[in-house]
Design a protein around this motif. Structure first.
Motif, PDB file in Angstrom:
ATOM      1  N   MET A  76      -2.571   4.970   5.466  1.00 50.04           N
ATOM      2  CA  MET A  76      -3.838   4.504   4.905  1.00 50.04           C
ATOM      3  C   MET A  76      -3.715   4.033   3.453  1.00 50.04           C
ATOM      4  SD  MET A  76      -6.075   4.684   7.264  1.00 50.04           S
ATOM      5  CE  MET A  76      -7.586   4.560   6.313  1.00 50.04           C
ATOM      6  N   GLU A  77      -2.559   4.187   2.850  1.00 47.29           N
ATOM      7  CA  GLU A  77      -2.418   3.848   1.430  1.00 47.29           C
ATOM      8  C   GLU A  77      -2.779   2.397   1.109  1.00 47.29           C
ATOM      9  OE1 GLU A  77       0.700   4.281  -2.322  1.00 47.29           O
ATOM     10  OE2 GLU A  77       1.312   4.906  -0.311  1.00 47.29           O
ATOM     11  N   PRO A  78      -2.343   1.399   1.914  1.00 49.38           N
ATOM     12  CA  PRO A  78      -2.738   0.018   1.587  1.00 49.38           C
ATOM     13  C   PRO A  78      -4.252  -0.167   1.536  1.00 49.38           C
ATOM     14  CG  PRO A  78      -0.945   0.011   3.161  1.00 49.38           C
ATOM     15  CD  PRO A  78      -1.390   1.444   3.035  1.00 49.38           C
ATOM     16  N   ARG A  79      -4.986   0.459   2.447  1.00 50.04           N
ATOM     17  CA  ARG A  79      -6.451   0.344   2.429  1.00 50.04           C
ATOM     18  C   ARG A  79      -7.026   0.952   1.157  1.00 50.04           C
ATOM     19  NH1 ARG A  79      -9.187   1.472   8.314  1.00 50.04           N
ATOM     20  NH2 ARG A  79      -7.691   0.352   9.621  1.00 50.04           N
ATOM     21  N   LEU A  80      -6.516   2.115   0.785  1.00 48.82           N
ATOM     22  CA  LEU A  80      -7.029   2.780  -0.415  1.00 48.82           C
ATOM     23  C   LEU A  80      -6.735   1.961  -1.667  1.00 48.82           C
ATOM     24  CD1 LEU A  80      -6.023   6.475   0.419  1.00 48.82           C
ATOM     25  CD2 LEU A  80      -8.272   5.395   0.663  1.00 48.82           C
ATOM     26  N   ILE A  81      -5.550   1.343  -1.721  1.00 45.60           N
ATOM     27  CA  ILE A  81      -5.196   0.524  -2.882  1.00 45.60           C
ATOM     28  C   ILE A  81      -6.115  -0.689  -2.963  1.00 45.60           C
ATOM     29  CG2 ILE A  81      -3.380  -0.826  -3.995  1.00 45.60           C
ATOM     30  CD1 ILE A  81      -2.969   2.217  -3.982  1.00 45.60           C
ATOM     31  N   CYS A  82      -6.465  -1.267  -1.816  1.00 47.20           N
ATOM     32  CA  CYS A  82      -7.387  -2.403  -1.815  1.00 47.20           C
ATOM     33  C   CYS A  82      -8.761  -2.012  -2.350  1.00 47.20           C
ATOM     34  CB  CYS A  82      -7.539  -2.955  -0.392  1.00 47.20           C
ATOM     35  SG  CYS A  82      -6.083  -3.797   0.256  1.00 47.20           S
ATOM     36  N   LEU A  83      -9.178  -0.787  -2.072  1.00 47.41           N
ATOM     37  CA  LEU A  83     -10.514  -0.342  -2.488  1.00 47.41           C
ATOM     38  C   LEU A  83     -10.560   0.173  -3.920  1.00 47.41           C
ATOM     39  CD1 LEU A  83     -11.762   1.513   0.722  1.00 47.41           C
ATOM     40  CD2 LEU A  83     -12.426  -0.757  -0.102  1.00 47.41           C
ATOM     41  N   ALA A 114      -0.762   0.178  -7.531  1.00 42.85           N
ATOM     42  CA  ALA A 114      -0.162  -0.991  -6.895  1.00 42.85           C
ATOM     43  C   ALA A 114       1.365  -0.932  -6.946  1.00 42.85           C
ATOM     44  CB  ALA A 114      -0.655  -2.267  -7.567  1.00 42.85           C
ATOM     45  N   VAL A 115       1.911  -0.511  -8.078  1.00 45.24           N
ATOM     46  CA  VAL A 115       3.373  -0.390  -8.198  1.00 45.24           C
ATOM     47  C   VAL A 115       3.898   0.665  -7.227  1.00 45.24           C
ATOM     48  CG1 VAL A 115       5.236   0.337  -9.739  1.00 45.24           C
ATOM     49  CG2 VAL A 115       3.473  -1.227 -10.575  1.00 45.24           C
ATOM     50  N   HIS A 116       3.157   1.758  -7.069  1.00 42.32           N
ATOM     51  CA  HIS A 116       3.573   2.793  -6.120  1.00 42.32           C
ATOM     52  C   HIS A 116       3.598   2.248  -4.698  1.00 42.32           C
ATOM     53  CE1 HIS A 116       2.939   6.284  -3.402  1.00 42.32           C
ATOM     54  NE2 HIS A 116       3.851   6.815  -4.188  1.00 42.32           N
ATOM     55  N   LEU A 117       2.543   1.498  -4.318  1.00 42.34           N
ATOM     56  CA  LEU A 117       2.521   0.902  -2.979  1.00 42.34           C
ATOM     57  C   LEU A 117       3.674  -0.066  -2.793  1.00 42.34           C
ATOM     58  CD1 LEU A 117       1.162   0.303  -0.242  1.00 42.34           C
ATOM     59  CD2 LEU A 117      -0.206  -1.435  -1.424  1.00 42.34           C
ATOM     60  N   GLU A 118       3.923  -0.889  -3.803  1.00 39.51           N
ATOM     61  CA  GLU A 118       5.026  -1.851  -3.731  1.00 39.51           C
ATOM     62  C   GLU A 118       6.355  -1.124  -3.536  1.00 39.51           C
ATOM     63  OE1 GLU A 118       6.661  -5.895  -4.413  1.00 39.51           O
ATOM     64  OE2 GLU A 118       4.680  -5.120  -3.921  1.00 39.51           O
ATOM     65  N   THR A 119       6.547  -0.034  -4.268  1.00 34.31           N
ATOM     66  CA  THR A 119       7.784   0.743  -4.164  1.00 34.31           C
ATOM     67  C   THR A 119       7.947   1.341  -2.778  1.00 34.31           C
ATOM     68  OG1 THR A 119       7.650   1.272  -6.527  1.00 34.31           O
ATOM     69  CG2 THR A 119       9.110   2.626  -5.174  1.00 34.31           C
ATOM     70  N   VAL A 120       6.866   1.918  -2.259  1.00 39.58           N
ATOM     71  CA  VAL A 120       6.906   2.523  -0.925  1.00 39.58           C
ATOM     72  C   VAL A 120       7.182   1.462   0.141  1.00 39.58           C
ATOM     73  CG1 VAL A 120       5.544   3.715   0.835  1.00 39.58           C
ATOM     74  CG2 VAL A 120       5.442   4.473  -1.537  1.00 39.58           C
ATOM     75  N   ALA A 121       6.484   0.326   0.048  1.00 43.66           N
ATOM     76  CA  ALA A 121       6.655  -0.741   1.030  1.00 43.66           C
ATOM     77  C   ALA A 121       8.084  -1.277   1.026  1.00 43.66           C
ATOM     78  CB  ALA A 121       5.664  -1.870   0.766  1.00 43.66           C
TER      79      ALA A 121
END
Length: 267
Positions: free
Chosen positions: A70-77, A122-129
């Motif tokens: 669910m992290e991408p959804r949370l980052i979008c919000l 956003a950087v955390h999501l990018e790193t995870v992805a």
């Protein structure tokens, strides 16, 4: 510096007021302080637009949900959520009997904190992805990861298919038509079997970690040599870039707006 910023911001607000009057949204004699809040709302809408589009589109991709949760959804919000808090906090701050310097410092800290939170998330999501993508593309099936579970289930379904091929005597066998497939779906592997079918259908791929494997489901609809782990890994990386980039931009813009407001004399 403060006077120059004040002149520029006042010019922008005056132009906004004239446009709103021309559109008959505002009356010419309305309080100019309301133009400031209109400016904040328009800026918030602009910065939130693309993250909200991503929320309703790419973040709901079942493959992205499978690998990133669910992290991408949370980052979008996080962008519209924090911007809404900033907009709501402004009249509250201005209604208090703070000195102008205190208001400037408080507004600057709020905007910088919000912008930094957006950028960090956003950087955390990018790193995870990128980490998930690298694992799928270069270290598929490594122990302890989700790709290992998917690969193990792929091997079990592939073994089931091979037994079916031996019985039927044809290589072009859709595993769904094999006797006993319904029992396979009723097993503890049901979710993985369904996901493997979705992978082959969406990416026109075959195998998971293995190259040049025979398709389990998409017989005759596979791109030659297209491995499913590589295809979905590239999709995860693209989605990470697509979501994180605009959120980082929004965070930097929020920090910049905070800096301008901190130097604005009519705040």
């Amino acid at each position: 510096m403060g006077k120059r910023v004040t002149r520029v911001v006042d010019h922008v607000l005056d132009g906004l007021h004239e446009e709103l009057v021309a559109l008959k949204i505002r009356h010419p004699n309305t309080d100019s302080a309301q133009d400031f809040y209109c400016f904040l709302l328009l800026t918030s809408f602009f910065l939130s637009f693309f993250p909200l589009v991503c929320y309703f589109t790419v973040s709901r991709n079942p493959h992205i949900e499978f690998w990133l949760g669910m992290e991408p959804r949370l980052i979008c919000l996080i962008v519209p959520g924090l911007l809404a808090l900033l907009v709501l906090s402004m009249p509250l701050i201005k209604s208090q009997n703070f000195s102008q310097r205190s208001v400037h410092v408080l507004v600057f800290l709020l905007f910088v904190s919000a912008g930094a939170s957006m950028i960090t998330s956003a950087v955390h999501l990018e790193t995870v992805a990128l980490g998930v993508s690298e694992t799928l593309v270069y270290r598929c099936g490594s122990a302890g990861g989700a790709s290992h579970e998917v690969e193990q289930n792929w091997q079990q379904v592939n073994a089931f298919r091979r037994r079916c091929v031996d019985e039927v005597g044809s290589q072009n066998v859709d595993v769904k038509r094999c006797p006993g497939f319904s029992q396979l779906l009723d097993s503890e592997h049901k979710a993985y079997v369904a996901y493997l079918q979705e992978l082959e259908s969406d990416f026109e791929c075959a195998g998971f970690c293995r190259f040049w494997a025979s398709p389990l489901f998409a017989v005759g609809h596979v791109r030659a040599g297209r491995r499913c782990a590589s295809a979905v890994g590239q999709e995860v990386a693209r989605t990470g870039h697509l979501i994180a980039g605009p959120v980082i931009f929004s965070g930097l813009a929020v920090i910049a707006v905070g800096g301008l407001l901190a130097a604005y004399d009519h705040l």
